[in-house]
Design an enzyme around this catalytic site. Structure first.
Site, short mmCIF file in Angstrom:
data_model
loop_
_atom_site.label_atom_id
_atom_site.label_comp_id
_atom_site.label_asym_id
_atom_site.label_seq_id
_atom_site.Cartn_x
_atom_site.Cartn_y
_atom_site.Cartn_z
N GLY A 46 0.83 -1.20 0.00
CA GLY A 46 0.00 0.00 0.00
C GLY A 46 0.86 1.25 0.00
CD GLN A 51 3.39 5.78 2.56
OE1 GLN A 51 2.41 5.24 2.08
NE2 GLN A 51 4.39 5.08 3.08
CB CYS A 88 5.38 2.07 7.20
SG CYS A 88 4.84 3.56 6.32
CG LEU A 89 6.38 0.98 1.07
CD1 LEU A 89 5.59 1.35 -0.18
CD2 LEU A 89 7.51 0.04 0.73
CG HIS A 130 -0.33 0.99 7.27
ND1 HIS A 130 0.71 0.59 8.06
CD2 HIS A 130 0.20 1.90 6.40
CE1 HIS A 130 1.83 1.22 7.70
NE2 HIS A 130 1.54 2.03 6.68
CD GLU A 131 -1.08 2.33 2.85
OE1 GLU A 131 -0.71 3.51 2.76
OE2 GLU A 131 -0.27 1.40 3.06
CG HIS A 134 0.25 6.55 5.66
ND1 HIS A 134 1.40 7.08 6.21
CD2 HIS A 134 0.55 5.27 5.36
CE1 HIS A 134 2.35 6.14 6.23
NE2 HIS A 134 1.86 5.03 5.73
NI NI Z 1 2.78 3.18 5.57
#
Ligand code: NI
Length: 154
Positions: A46, A51, A88-89, A130-131, A134
């Protein structure tokens, strides 16, 4: 299409509440296409707009059932609970144990502005939760039960 730089969690934009998407235009579609390329290259499941430096309420996800584009998402319902390993990226190499809903009922708009509702389970529910976080400036590290040590990841 192009790969965009994924910002890491010290960037202020990742801690801010995002604004609604208002225009469903070429600029949005380019962003979505770039995010898809960026997600694919990253190996993640995701990616949320902040991000990649865009303070707008949208994310994309692909947990193995094809790419989903979720614009102005609202979680209508969270059911049950699952304990997950999560990363998380924007926090490369860091993982923690976290509780997420087992089932998430999500309403969002597609790239043409059309509303849809989808019910997600397991990894997809974890990812959507999670997304969505963000978009409110919430990072998983602020919600974990505990972070994992490097030797726990093997
Ligand atoms: Ni993330």
């Amino acid at each position: 299409m192009a790969i965009r730089t994924i910002l890491t969690d010290e960037e202020p934009i990742l801690h801010k509440v995002c604004k609604p998407v208002e225009k469903f235009d070429q600029r949005l579609w380019l962003l979505l296409d770039d995010m898809a390329d960026t997600l694919k290259k990253s190996g993640g499941v995701g990616l949320a707009a902040p991000q990649v430096g865009v303070q707008r309420r949208l994310f994309i996800m692909d947990t193995g059932n094809g790419l989903k584009e979720c614009i102005n998402p609202t979680i209508l319902e969270r059911r049950g609970e699952q304990e997950c390993v999560e990363g998380c990226l924007s926090s490369p190499g860091e993982y923690g144990m976290i509780h997420r809903p087992a089932v998430v009922k999500l309403q969002a708009q597609n790239r043409d502005g059309k509303y849809f509702i989808v019910t997600l389970e397991g990894l997809a529910a974890q990812c959507a939760d999670h997304e969505s976080d963000h978009l409110d400036g919430i990072l998983f590290k602020s919600k974990v039960d505990r972070m994992l040590a490097p030797d726990e990841l093997a």
